[in-house]
Design a protein around this motif. Structure first.
Motif, PDB file in Angstrom:
ATOM      1  N   LYS A  64      -2.083  -7.270   6.242  1.00  0.00           N
ATOM      2  CA  LYS A  64      -3.343  -6.550   6.204  1.00  0.00           C
ATOM      3  C   LYS A  64      -3.318  -5.398   5.203  1.00  0.00           C
ATOM      4  N   VAL A  65      -2.261  -5.365   4.363  1.00  0.00           N
ATOM      5  CA  VAL A  65      -2.150  -4.329   3.334  1.00  0.00           C
ATOM      6  C   VAL A  65      -2.875  -4.812   2.080  1.00  0.00           C
ATOM      7  N   PRO A  66      -3.879  -4.094   1.588  1.00  0.00           N
ATOM      8  CA  PRO A  66      -4.673  -4.582   0.447  1.00  0.00           C
ATOM      9  C   PRO A  66      -4.062  -4.277  -0.916  1.00  0.00           C
ATOM     10  N   VAL A  67      -2.763  -4.532  -1.064  1.00  0.00           N
ATOM     11  CA  VAL A  67      -2.083  -4.374  -2.347  1.00  0.00           C
ATOM     12  C   VAL A  67      -1.038  -5.476  -2.470  1.00  0.00           C
ATOM     13  N   THR A  68      -0.547  -5.707  -3.700  1.00  0.00           N
ATOM     14  CA  THR A  68       0.470  -6.725  -3.943  1.00  0.00           C
ATOM     15  C   THR A  68       1.847  -6.119  -3.724  1.00  0.00           C
ATOM     16  N   VAL A  69       2.544  -6.607  -2.706  1.00  0.00           N
ATOM     17  CA  VAL A  69       3.845  -6.048  -2.354  1.00  0.00           C
ATOM     18  C   VAL A  69       4.826  -7.188  -2.086  1.00  0.00           C
ATOM     19  N   ASP A  70       6.119  -6.920  -2.301  1.00  0.00           N
ATOM     20  CA  ASP A  70       7.183  -7.886  -2.040  1.00  0.00           C
ATOM     21  C   ASP A  70       8.389  -7.136  -1.493  1.00  0.00           C
ATOM     22  N   SER A  71       9.210  -7.861  -0.743  1.00  0.00           N
ATOM     23  CA  SER A  71      10.419  -7.248  -0.204  1.00  0.00           C
ATOM     24  C   SER A  71      11.496  -8.298  -0.018  1.00  0.00           C
ATOM     25  N   ILE A  72      12.738  -7.839  -0.099  1.00  0.00           N
ATOM     26  CA  ILE A  72      13.879  -8.701   0.179  1.00  0.00           C
ATOM     27  C   ILE A  72      14.607  -8.114   1.383  1.00  0.00           C
ATOM     28  N   SER A  73      14.712  -8.909   2.443  1.00  0.00           N
ATOM     29  CA  SER A  73      15.314  -8.436   3.683  1.00  0.00           C
ATOM     30  C   SER A  73      16.837  -8.436   3.595  1.00  0.00           C
ATOM     31  N   ALA A  74      17.449  -7.779   4.570  1.00  0.00           N
ATOM     32  CA  ALA A  74      18.909  -7.760   4.645  1.00  0.00           C
ATOM     33  C   ALA A  74      19.461  -9.171   4.815  1.00  0.00           C
ATOM     34  N   GLU A  75      18.730 -10.017   5.550  1.00  0.00           N
ATOM     35  CA  GLU A  75      19.201 -11.382   5.760  1.00  0.00           C
ATOM     36  C   GLU A  75      19.194 -12.180   4.463  1.00  0.00           C
ATOM     37  N   THR A  76      18.142 -12.005   3.659  1.00  0.00           N
ATOM     38  CA  THR A  76      18.102 -12.704   2.375  1.00  0.00           C
ATOM     39  C   THR A  76      19.187 -12.192   1.452  1.00  0.00           C
ATOM     40  N   ILE A  77      19.429 -10.897   1.467  1.00  0.00           N
ATOM     41  CA  ILE A  77      20.517 -10.321   0.678  1.00  0.00           C
ATOM     42  C   ILE A  77      21.844 -10.971   1.064  1.00  0.00           C
ATOM     43  N   LYS A  78      22.051 -11.149   2.366  1.00  0.00           N
ATOM     44  CA  LYS A  78      23.303 -11.758   2.830  1.00  0.00           C
ATOM     45  C   LYS A  78      23.380 -13.227   2.452  1.00  0.00           C
ATOM     46  N   GLN A 617     -10.963  -7.990   5.658  1.00  0.00           N
ATOM     47  CA  GLN A 617     -10.274  -8.884   6.575  1.00  0.00           C
ATOM     48  C   GLN A 617     -11.272  -9.929   7.064  1.00  0.00           C
ATOM     49  N   ILE A 618     -11.205 -11.127   6.491  1.00  0.00           N
ATOM     50  CA  ILE A 618     -12.150 -12.191   6.853  1.00  0.00           C
ATOM     51  C   ILE A 618     -12.016 -12.528   8.323  1.00  0.00           C
ATOM     52  N   ASN A 619     -10.812 -12.694   8.789  1.00  0.00           N
ATOM     53  CA  ASN A 619     -10.487 -12.854  10.203  1.00  0.00           C
ATOM     54  C   ASN A 619      -9.033 -12.467  10.378  1.00  0.00           C
ATOM     55  N   ASP A 620      -8.451 -12.740  11.528  1.00  0.00           N
ATOM     56  CA  ASP A 620      -7.073 -12.322  11.771  1.00  0.00           C
ATOM     57  C   ASP A 620      -6.069 -12.993  10.836  1.00  0.00           C
ATOM     58  N   ASP A 621      -6.474 -14.101  10.208  1.00  0.00           N
ATOM     59  CA  ASP A 621      -5.527 -14.867   9.394  1.00  0.00           C
ATOM     60  C   ASP A 621      -5.752 -14.758   7.893  1.00  0.00           C
ATOM     61  N   HIS A 622      -6.874 -14.193   7.449  1.00  0.00           N
ATOM     62  CA  HIS A 622      -7.167 -14.200   6.025  1.00  0.00           C
ATOM     63  C   HIS A 622      -7.778 -12.871   5.589  1.00  0.00           C
ATOM     64  N   MET A 623      -7.349 -12.408   4.426  1.00  0.00           N
ATOM     65  CA  MET A 623      -7.954 -11.218   3.849  1.00  0.00           C
ATOM     66  C   MET A 623      -7.992 -11.349   2.336  1.00  0.00           C
ATOM     67  N   VAL A 624      -8.923 -10.611   1.702  1.00  0.00           N
ATOM     68  CA  VAL A 624      -8.987 -10.510   0.250  1.00  0.00           C
ATOM     69  C   VAL A 624      -8.981  -9.021  -0.108  1.00  0.00           C
ATOM     70  N   PHE A 625      -8.541  -8.709  -1.324  1.00  0.00           N
ATOM     71  CA  PHE A 625      -8.491  -7.311  -1.730  1.00  0.00           C
ATOM     72  C   PHE A 625      -8.689  -7.200  -3.227  1.00  0.00           C
ATOM     73  N   ALA A 626      -9.053  -5.996  -3.674  1.00  0.00           N
ATOM     74  CA  ALA A 626      -9.238  -5.711  -5.094  1.00  0.00           C
ATOM     75  C   ALA A 626      -8.877  -4.252  -5.335  1.00  0.00           C
ATOM     76  N   SER A 627      -8.350  -3.962  -6.530  1.00  0.00           N
ATOM     77  CA  SER A 627      -7.978  -2.586  -6.839  1.00  0.00           C
ATOM     78  C   SER A 627      -7.973  -2.358  -8.339  1.00  0.00           C
ATOM     79  N   VAL A 628      -8.166  -1.105  -8.712  1.00  0.00           N
ATOM     80  CA  VAL A 628      -7.978  -0.628 -10.081  1.00  0.00           C
ATOM     81  C   VAL A 628      -7.054   0.573  -9.991  1.00  0.00           C
ATOM     82  N   ALA A 629      -5.983   0.576 -10.761  1.00  0.00           N
ATOM     83  CA  ALA A 629      -5.006   1.661 -10.699  1.00  0.00           C
ATOM     84  C   ALA A 629      -4.552   2.033 -12.099  1.00  0.00           C
ATOM     85  N   THR A 630      -4.213   3.304 -12.269  1.00  0.00           N
ATOM     86  CA  THR A 630      -3.681   3.786 -13.541  1.00  0.00           C
ATOM     87  C   THR A 630      -2.282   4.341 -13.322  1.00  0.00           C
ATOM     88  N   GLY A 631      -1.465   4.244 -14.352  1.00  0.00           N
ATOM     89  CA  GLY A 631      -0.093   4.726 -14.276  1.00  0.00           C
ATOM     90  C   GLY A 631       0.299   5.487 -15.523  1.00  0.00           C
TER      91      GLY A 631
END
Length: 889
Positions: A64-78, A617-631
């Motif tokens: 439900k987070v409206p941004v593009t994020v990724d993570s690698i868990s401790a299990e995947t690291i192992k 949040q379209i429903n509990d299973d689907h969401m869409v998001f949009a953003s503009v950001a500067t860096g």
């Protein structure tokens, strides 16, 4: 035993975290996470269905987070046997980490990187460890007892500050906790890999907890360095990719109350490893036509890469009430690095060049963060302050034998003039009218041009042409004067006469001294070092203030926006010392770069960055998001490009202002537009998808450049503008209770416009543009838990494909087209089979990396290609395999 059963068993740490590997693709980034009152609400949900993240510095469900994020868990690291960022980048689309040189490693985010050896510059992607910003030389640390590694892509200037123009990488170690636990793990593998890791966590009292972990990793090289240099007596000669790396951490957490805790940690990191192998491709190399041979020859004197680094961090968290909380982080990190590498790829003492980068730096980092959270409104705000002191000495060293070769090239101009005048006198044609080809033919008949002035025959021919500088000799050549002194007037001097004449008259010393130039010296000086040193110091201060707001307008729709003001003040100095060879031969001056007195410059940059976006949040299973950001990435200074002229080292004055010329480079500025989707289908397939358009102005790229009047190529900052269009897709599908598979991919196209620059051969590359074809990278992974009737067996396989896009590099020399496998796409197959006892106390794993044994060439080294004819490359390690055993208690 099924994946679902393992995921639901809360008694085993392994089983609690397997879902992060086998079911969830879109995990999230944590950097300065403040786990406040909202976390308890999230914890009430079913943990099999919710992955708690803090990508926006507030606790949320990843889907439900409206941004593009990724993570690698401790299990995947192992399961992947990962111990560094370069081991796990394959699981994150759009993210790469190059660690050929640990102290000069570089992050590439969506195709954009800005590696540079200068301490005056910064990376385009910000890296954090335990919530603290990591400068360039400190980014690559061992994964010892790591909880997860998280990546947030696109500009993140609002919440994370400067140097987040393309994204953020956050490494999050495990924190101390109340329960007693620990483990000891040993790994052995090919090339004599030996790795030992251990951790223990315990409570000193009911509210004071301690966690201690350590990791040591050693491995032999995969190619033997057979160089046998007389200059390297008593020093270790490193093989390619030979390594010795240790790290340790102790953290103490004090739960002052139910709303307040304090954590103090100390990190130690020590590295000693072989320098990046310069695999020679020239005719003078050990294996000029086979960079993948088992042997190579690098005669770099006292070569190697090392880093000694320590850090102390204090974190204070406090919840004022159910809505308001704060977090304060302060850290001091210091490090010393040394990276001395071969720059010619040979063991030819007359074609020797090495560079040695020494750094002694520290950073004092601070952040105060405030959070306010309700059901419909979230606020994050804060202040950041950092003070960094940097010192860098860049040693550029050659041998006196090589210096004599370079001086020989300079003498050829005089010899050509002498030959031209001789021909003019013989045939009566003005010297300027004689064709160059005719002059060259005449020189070749005399054994010239001069390749090395210590070649007796060539030197004798040269002395017969060079006029004696004393006018009283009436224009006789040096050779003629020598022969008159030897009682043989009219007889031409020849190379085979030198031994006899030396014994009688010391003619060799006379021949070199009579020219009156200390730079012309004889073979009695062989085997000595000639070094010219760049010395840089810097004082960098950075400030930031930010606020970010998230409004839940309805049960389904939220909007967020934020703004940050950043300011960076940099003071930087340059100095070039006289070569130490002047102590041996007085009067000698630098031949690579003119000596320069220390000179300081100061510059400030400031920028307001922001973001705005929405999620539905379209429903509990689907969401869409949009953003503009500067860096924003701070501007800076190039340690090897000072406000001095290249010819004599004098200061360059701007005629328009009368001030010393400003040599700073501009900051990078980025704008990113992103659209995305996250969804779960049939409770078994999780999908994330994003499309982005990124505009990056004034990207600071590092080029190997040979400026006019510069003896050899050096890394130089070149600005370019980049536009990137692409999409990223991640899918994790639990096919059955015991089998899960995943897929991540990135597709992008890039348009680049570059300023003009000189390449490593000294050719001026005009300003121009290039467009890369659509580049595709993807990773396929699968996990299977077969029921063998005893214990738990896990089989993990991943396949990595990365399309090669090197053909779009502007200004690349033609010689790189002949480097074997340089333009090949990358394909890697990796696997691990592990068995865990019923008590979860013993785990045994068999693993393999690069099982297809594919070999590739890395970036070309052309710094000596023009002046010494010695280009080189780097190569990857081939197939690896091993076993690991872990005992948990």
């Amino acid at each position: 035993m099924s994946l679902q059963i393992i995921q639901g068993n809360s008694s085993a740490n392994f089983r609690k975290h397997l879902i992060a590997q086998t079911v969830a693709t879109a995990l999230a980034v944590t950097s300065f996470a403040s786990f406040s009152a909202e976390e308890s609400a999230v914890e009430k949900e079913d943990l099999d269905d919710v992955i708690v993240v803090t990508a926006q510095k507030r606790t949320q469900n990843v889907m439900k987070v409206p941004v593009t994020v990724d993570s690698i868990s401790a299990e995947t690291i192992k399961q992947s046997g990962s111990i560094m960022l370069s081991d796990i980048d394959k699981f994150i689309p759009g993210f790469e980490f190059g660690d050929g040189d640990v102290t000069q490693a570089g992050v590439t985010m969506r195709g954009v990187s800005s590696p540079n050896i200068s301490v005056g510059g910064d990376p385009s992607t910000a890296t954090f460890f335990d919530g603290v910003y990591m400068p360039r030389a400190a980014q690559n640390v061992l994964f010892s007892d790591m909880q997860r590694v998280e990546v947030l892509k696109g500009p993140q200037g609002t919440l994370f500050g400067k140097n987040a123009a393309m994204g953020v990488v956050s490494m999050i170690p495990n924190a101390p906790q109340a329960e007693f636990e620990g483990f000891l793990k040993g790994t052995a593998g090919t090339d004599n890999l030996q790795r030992i890791e251990g951790m223990v966590n315990f409570g000193l009292t009911d509210n004071v907890f301690v966690r201690i972990n350590a990791l040591t990793n050693t491995q032999d090289g995969f190619a033997d360095n057979v160089a046998d240099s007389p200059l390297n007596t008593g020093e270790k000669v490193w093989d390619d990719s030979e390594k010795d790396h240790q790290a340790a951490r102790i953290a103490v957490k004090w739960e002052v109350s139910s709303r307040t805790n304090v954590q103090l940690s100390y990190d130690w990191d020590k590295l000693d490893q072989g320098p990046g192998g310069a695999i020679g491709l020239s005719e003078y190399a050990e294996n000029p036509r086979d960079p993948f041979a088992d042997t190579f020859a690098n005669d770099v004197v006292n070569g190697g890469e090392s880093r000694d680094m320590t850090a102390t961090t204090l974190k204070f968290d406090h919840e004022f009430n159910d809505q308001w909380s704060m977090k304060f982080t302060t850290s001091f990190r210091e490090w010393e690095t040394n990276n001395r590498i071969d720059e010619d790829g040979t063991q030819d003492i007359t074609r020797y060049l090495d560079t040695d980068n020494h750094e002694d730096s520290d950073i004092f980092y601070n952040e105060l963060q405030i959070n306010y959270n309700t059901d419909t409104f979230n606020y994050v705000g804060g202040l950041t302050y950092s003070k960094e002191n940097v010192h860098q000495t860049t040693f550029i060293s050659t041998t006196t034998d090589t210096a004599a070769r370079l001086i020989s090239s300079e003498l050829n101009g005089q010899l050509e003039t002498g030959v031209r005048d001789e021909i003019s006198g013989l045939i009566g044609i003005p010297a300027d009218d004689i064709p160059d080809s005719f002059v060259l033919q005449a020189m070749q008949s005399l054994g010239l041009p001069l390749e090395h002035l210590w070649d007796a025959d060539q030197w004798a021919s040269s002395l017969n042409l060079i006029p004696h500088p004393d006018p009283s000799y009436g224009g006789l050549s040096v050779g003629e004067v020598i022969m008159i002194g030897a009682g043989m007037p009219g007889v031409p001097l020849s190379g085979d006469m030198f031994p006899t004449l030396d014994a009688l008259t010391g003619v060799t010393d006379f021949a070199y001294e009579v020219l009156g130039d200390p730079l012309v010296f004889g073979p009695s000086y062989t085997g000595m070092m000639w070094s010219e040193n760049f010395i840089n110091n810097g004082e960098f201060t950075s400030y930031g203030i930010y606020s970010d707001f998230d409004f839940q307008l309805t049960d389904q729709w939220n909007v967020f926006f934020g703004v940050r003001y950043s300011e960076d003040d940099k003071d930087f100095s340059w100095e070039v010392s006289e070569t130490q060879f002047a102590e041996v031969r007085p009067g000698v001056s630098n031949i690579l770069f003119p000596a320069r007195d220390e000179l300081w410059q100061s510059k400030s940059w400031s920028k307001t960055t922001g973001r705005v976006g929405t999620g539905y949040q379209i429903n509990d299973d689907h969401m869409v998001f949009a953003s503009v950001a500067t860096g924003y990435k701070a501007g800076g200074f190039d340690s090897l490009a000072s406000p001095h002229s290249e010819s004599d080292g004098s200061i360059i004055i701007d005629p328009a202002t009368g001030d010393v010329v400003d040599v700073s480079f501009e900051p990078e500025e980025s704008v990113n537009i992103e659209l995305g989707y996250k969804g779960t289908l049939s409770d078994s397939l999780r999908t994330t998808f994003s499309m982005f358009h990124n505009i990056l102005d004034d990207q600071q790229t590092s080029r190997s450049s040979k400026q006019p009047d510069q003896a050899q190529a050096l890394p130089t900052i070149v600005n370019q503008d980049v536009e990137i269009d692409g999409f990223e897709l991640g899918m994790d599908w639990q096919v059955t209770e015991t089998f899960a598979t995943g897929f991540v991919t990135e597709v992008r196209s890039t348009d680049t416009e570059s300023d003009e620059f000189y390449n490593d051969s000294g050719t001026l590359i005009p300003a121009g543009s290039s467009s890369s074809d659509t580049n595709t990278s993807y990773t396929l992974k699968a996990d299977w838990i077969p029921d063998l009737g005893f214990g738990t067996t896990i089989i993990h396989v991943d396949y990595v494909f990365r399309e090669n896009d090197r053909g779009a590099i502007i200004g690349e020399d033609d010689w790189v087209n002949d480097i074997p496998n340089y333009f090949d796409d990358t394909e890697l197959l990796n696997a691990r089979i592990s068995w865990i006892s019923d008590s979860d106390s013993i785990e045994i794993g068999l693993w393999g990396k690069n099982l297809m044994d594919n070999r590739y060439s890395g970036g070309p080294g052309g710094r000596t290609k023009d002046i010494l004819g010695t280009g080189y490359t780097s190569v990857n390690r081939g197939m690896e395999a091993g076993i690991d055993v872990k005992y948990s208690f």
